[in-house]
Design a protein around this motif. Structure first.
Motif, PDB file in Angstrom:
ATOM      1  N   GLU A  94       0.832  -1.210   0.000  1.00  0.00           N
ATOM      2  CA  GLU A  94       0.000   0.000   0.000  1.00  0.00           C
ATOM      3  C   GLU A  94       0.863   1.256   0.000  1.00  0.00           C
ATOM      4  N   SER A  97       2.328   1.701  -3.493  1.00  0.00           N
ATOM      5  CA  SER A  97       1.365   2.179  -4.486  1.00  0.00           C
ATOM      6  C   SER A  97       1.029   3.651  -4.257  1.00  0.00           C
ATOM      7  N   ARG A  98       1.000   4.098  -2.990  1.00  0.00           N
ATOM      8  CA  ARG A  98       0.759   5.525  -2.711  1.00  0.00           C
ATOM      9  C   ARG A  98       1.955   6.367  -3.168  1.00  0.00           C
ATOM     10  N   GLY A 101       2.317   7.152  -6.880  1.00  0.00           N
ATOM     11  CA  GLY A 101       1.464   8.219  -7.389  1.00  0.00           C
ATOM     12  C   GLY A 101       0.505   7.764  -8.471  1.00  0.00           C
ATOM     13  N   VAL A 102       0.436   6.494  -8.729  1.00  0.00           N
ATOM     14  CA  VAL A 102      -0.449   5.982  -9.768  1.00  0.00           C
ATOM     15  C   VAL A 102      -1.339   4.922  -9.127  1.00  0.00           C
ATOM     16  N   SER A 103      -2.623   5.040  -9.371  1.00  0.00           N
ATOM     17  CA  SER A 103      -3.535   4.036  -8.830  1.00  0.00           C
ATOM     18  C   SER A 103      -3.413   2.747  -9.647  1.00  0.00           C
ATOM     19  N   TRP A 104      -3.921   1.676  -9.083  1.00  0.00           N
ATOM     20  CA  TRP A 104      -3.879   0.410  -9.806  1.00  0.00           C
ATOM     21  C   TRP A 104      -4.679   0.490 -11.103  1.00  0.00           C
ATOM     22  N   ASP A 105      -5.792   1.157 -11.086  1.00  0.00           N
ATOM     23  CA  ASP A 105      -6.597   1.309 -12.303  1.00  0.00           C
ATOM     24  C   ASP A 105      -5.822   2.067 -13.374  1.00  0.00           C
ATOM     25  N   GLU A 106      -5.152   3.136 -12.936  1.00  0.00           N
ATOM     26  CA  GLU A 106      -4.349   3.928 -13.875  1.00  0.00           C
ATOM     27  C   GLU A 106      -3.182   3.113 -14.416  1.00  0.00           C
ATOM     28  N   ALA A 107      -2.531   2.352 -13.541  1.00  0.00           N
ATOM     29  CA  ALA A 107      -1.408   1.510 -13.974  1.00  0.00           C
ATOM     30  C   ALA A 107      -1.889   0.471 -14.988  1.00  0.00           C
ATOM     31  N   GLU A 108      -3.056  -0.107 -14.755  1.00  0.00           N
ATOM     32  CA  GLU A 108      -3.599  -1.094 -15.687  1.00  0.00           C
ATOM     33  C   GLU A 108      -3.935  -0.444 -17.024  1.00  0.00           C
ATOM     34  N   ARG A 109      -4.510   0.765 -16.999  1.00  0.00           N
ATOM     35  CA  ARG A 109      -4.847   1.476 -18.230  1.00  0.00           C
ATOM     36  C   ARG A 109      -3.582   1.804 -19.026  1.00  0.00           C
TER      37      ARG A 109
END
Length: 136
Positions: A94, A97-98, A101-109
């Protein structure tokens, strides 16, 4: 006279059946008595052995319970350590990931976009079918 002969022969035939029946019942009764006697003898011998070795049996029981308690304590300690490691790993993930600076959704996109661009580039680099044909 014929009727008397018939009745006499019928009685003669029933006597051996009754005798056989009695013999079979006697054999079954004897076998059951034998089994009861053997069962009683085995139970008596087991009780005698238990009385003779009572101290050894109690010592083995105490040793078993002691070892079982040690095993329980060891497994409990390992479970506690595994729980601690899992909590530490989740906290680090956690925090990472904080800090990224990129959320998991953003990283996946972003990863999907990179794969799409790579696929497009690979398609553009593939030789066309026209250049593969040889003139005849």
């Amino acid at each position: 006279m014929g009727a008397a002969t018939f009745v006499g022969s019928a009685l003669a035939q029933t006597e051996p059946i009754e005798a056989q029946e009695n013999s079979l019942q006697r054999a079954i009764g004897d076998f059951v008595a034998y089994l009861k006697s053997e069962t009683y003898d085995a139970a008596s011998e087991a009780a005698r052995l238990a009385r003779e070795h009572e101290d050894e049996i109690e010592a083995a029981e105490k040793s078993f319970h002691s070892r079982l308690a040690e095993l329980g304590a060891a497994l409990s300690g390992q479970k506690d350590r595994a729980d601690t490691l899992a909590r530490d790993a989740m906290a680090r993930l956690e925090a990472w990931s904080r800090s990224a600076g990129v959320s998991w959704d953003e990283a996946e996109r972003l990863a999907q976009a990179m794969l799409d661009r790579l696929s497009a580039w690979l398609r553009s680099q593939a030789p066309s079918h026209e250049s593969e044909e040889t003139a005849v």
